[in-house]
Write an enzyme that holds these catalytic residues in place. Structure first.
Site, mmCIF file in Angstrom:
data_model
loop_
_atom_site.group_PDB
_atom_site.id
_atom_site.type_symbol
_atom_site.label_atom_id
_atom_site.label_comp_id
_atom_site.label_asym_id
_atom_site.label_seq_id
_atom_site.Cartn_x
_atom_site.Cartn_y
_atom_site.Cartn_z
ATOM 1 N N GLN A 145 -40.674 51.088 -64.638
ATOM 2 C CA GLN A 145 -40.505 52.088 -65.693
ATOM 3 C C GLN A 145 -40.992 52.025 -67.009
ATOM 4 O OE1 GLN A 145 -36.251 51.232 -66.118
ATOM 5 N NE2 GLN A 145 -36.472 49.008 -66.321
ATOM 6 N N TYR A 174 -19.960 50.657 -75.329
ATOM 7 C CA TYR A 174 -20.363 50.730 -73.921
ATOM 8 C C TYR A 174 -19.980 49.536 -73.077
ATOM 9 C CZ TYR A 174 -23.568 51.234 -69.955
ATOM 10 O OH TYR A 174 -24.001 51.250 -68.525
ATOM 11 N N ASP A 198 -30.480 44.284 -70.196
ATOM 12 C CA ASP A 198 -30.640 44.092 -71.735
ATOM 13 C C ASP A 198 -29.911 43.111 -72.458
ATOM 14 O OD1 ASP A 198 -27.818 45.221 -72.125
ATOM 15 O OD2 ASP A 198 -28.828 46.914 -71.240
ATOM 16 N N GLU A 217 -31.123 41.310 -61.663
ATOM 17 C CA GLU A 217 -31.947 41.991 -62.283
ATOM 18 C C GLU A 217 -33.303 41.858 -61.799
ATOM 19 O OE1 GLU A 217 -33.410 44.563 -63.669
ATOM 20 O OE2 GLU A 217 -31.656 44.663 -65.017
ATOM 21 N N ASP A 275 -24.330 47.771 -63.395
ATOM 22 C CA ASP A 275 -25.017 48.446 -64.823
ATOM 23 C C ASP A 275 -26.541 49.082 -64.347
ATOM 24 O OD1 ASP A 275 -24.947 49.264 -67.248
ATOM 25 O OD2 ASP A 275 -26.173 47.638 -67.978
ATOM 26 N N GLU A 352 -22.400 61.067 -77.545
ATOM 27 C CA GLU A 352 -21.657 62.123 -76.462
ATOM 28 C C GLU A 352 -20.512 61.222 -75.863
ATOM 29 O OE1 GLU A 352 -24.131 63.520 -73.202
ATOM 30 O OE2 GLU A 352 -25.219 61.953 -73.560
#
Length: 362
Positions: A145, A174, A198, A217, A275, A352
């Site tokens: 990515q 979060y 992260d 991960e 996640d 949001e």
């Protein structure tokens, strides 16, 4: 080079008188030494462009449906005071010319286009948000990515993956939401984290004295993905300095084979935290492979969940009601019957409301 784009809109009660409106503005453009070019609209009102010697461009449109729009473009280095004076003069004159016919006037701050630092990112439901980003901290393509880290004065460093705002240093809400909002007892428990590159979830989970955390991960196969170590310290702390600790291990693998292996071995966990990805915006699963991936991860995760265990995951923006409803339908199609609850949380850098799910076996 960057461009500033200003907009000024007049909503009218009735269509404007084009000839008198345009004539009334000519003196302003003449004072600015701007050259007019009138364009054929085939009977749909009036359209003209005005170009000045300094490169400023004004687009004047008198729509036949009762709307007058002014768009002004100028270079970023242009004199802001002069630009404001021009916009002020146009707004004042139009208010005078259209007096009694105006329902509303809207003048927006400038949109900066082509800048070295991109400050605009869309919300999940397609609204454009301008962030107070002042510099690019990191921008590289990994094997999986594009990874950007941008610095915000409000939110600290923001991680953006493939154009989506992922997590900022301000976004502890979060992490807390996807771990159960402080309502769970992790002491002595076994935890499986899927994704979470992260490091935010892992950093918070180790504080709760679990027996063992296994984090899977795949992106750590690429050295470029070690960005948290230097750029997201406020989120991950020092937990990713090593892939093994007293109560955790990070497996640099694809989570699907790992989950399948755990199912075969009968290995189970008290908590599974997914996640990996948000619920897709698309409401056509047959056209979006992410839905198939989501269903696979969900089914495998429930299989490795202990009878009293819980599965946590993010949903998506609270406004995406159709996509969320479709996800909830998927929960009813698992190989094992489940119940679920959901919670809406304000994640600071997302600007949001965001939905999170807790799933458990019936």
């Amino acid at each position: 080079m960057a461009l500033r784009h200003y907009t000024l809109d007049f909503n009218l009660s009735a269509p404007a008188d084009c000839p008198s409106t345009v004539r009334g503005l000519h003196s302003i453009f003449q004072e600015q030494e701007m050259t007019e070019t009138v364009h054929d609209t085939e009977g749909h009102g009036y359209l003209a462009t005005f170009i000045g010697k300094n490169g400023r461009l004004v687009i004047l449109r008198v729509h036949s449906q009762g709307l007058v729009t002014v768009d002004l473009q100028c270079c970023e280095g242009d004199n802001i005071a002069q630009v404001d004076n021009l916009l002020n003069a146009l707004e004042k004159k139009l208010k005078s010319l259209l007096h009694g016919n105006i329902r509303g006037v809207k003048r927006l701050p400038a949109l900066t286009r082509g800048a070295a630092v991109d400050r605009y990112w869309p919300t999940a439901d397609g609204r454009l948000v301008e962030y107070d980003i002042d510099r690019v901290v990191y921008d590289e393509d990994s094997a999986y990515q594009n990874i950007k880290i941008l610095h915000s004065q409000q939110f600290g460093n923001i991680l953006i993956l493939n154009g989506d705002v992922n997590l900022a240093e301000s976004d502890l809400p979060y992490t807390q939401a996807i771990m159960g909002r402080g309502k769970e007892n992790y002491t002595g428990k076994e935890v499986l984290i899927l994704g979470g590159g992260d490091g935010g979830i892992l950093a918070e989970a180790v504080k709760l004295k679990p027996k063992m955390i296994t984090m899977v991960e795949i992106s750590f196969q690429d050295a470029v993905c070690h960005f948290p170590l230097t750029h997201m310290r406020k989120a991950c702390g020092s937990v990713l300095d090593n892939l093994k600790g007293d109560c955790y291990q990070v497996l640099v693998e694809d989570c699907v084979p790992v989950l399948k292996k755990y199912v075969e071995e009968g290995k189970t966990f008290d908590y599974v935290i997914n996640d990996l990805t948000a619920v897709p915006i698309s409401t056509a699963p047959e056209e979006d492979s992410t839905w198939e991936f989501l269903q696979l991860i969900l089914d495998l995760s429930i299989k490795v969940l202990r009878p009293t265990g819980k599965y946590f995951t993010q949903g998506n923006c609270a406004n995406l009601t159709e996509a969320l409803a479709l996800y909830e339908e998927q929960l009813g199609r698992l190989s094992c019957p489940v119940d679920f609850s959901k919670e809406v949380v304000c994640v600071p850098s997302y600007m949001e409301l965001w939905v999170f799910y807790t799933v458990w076996k019936k």
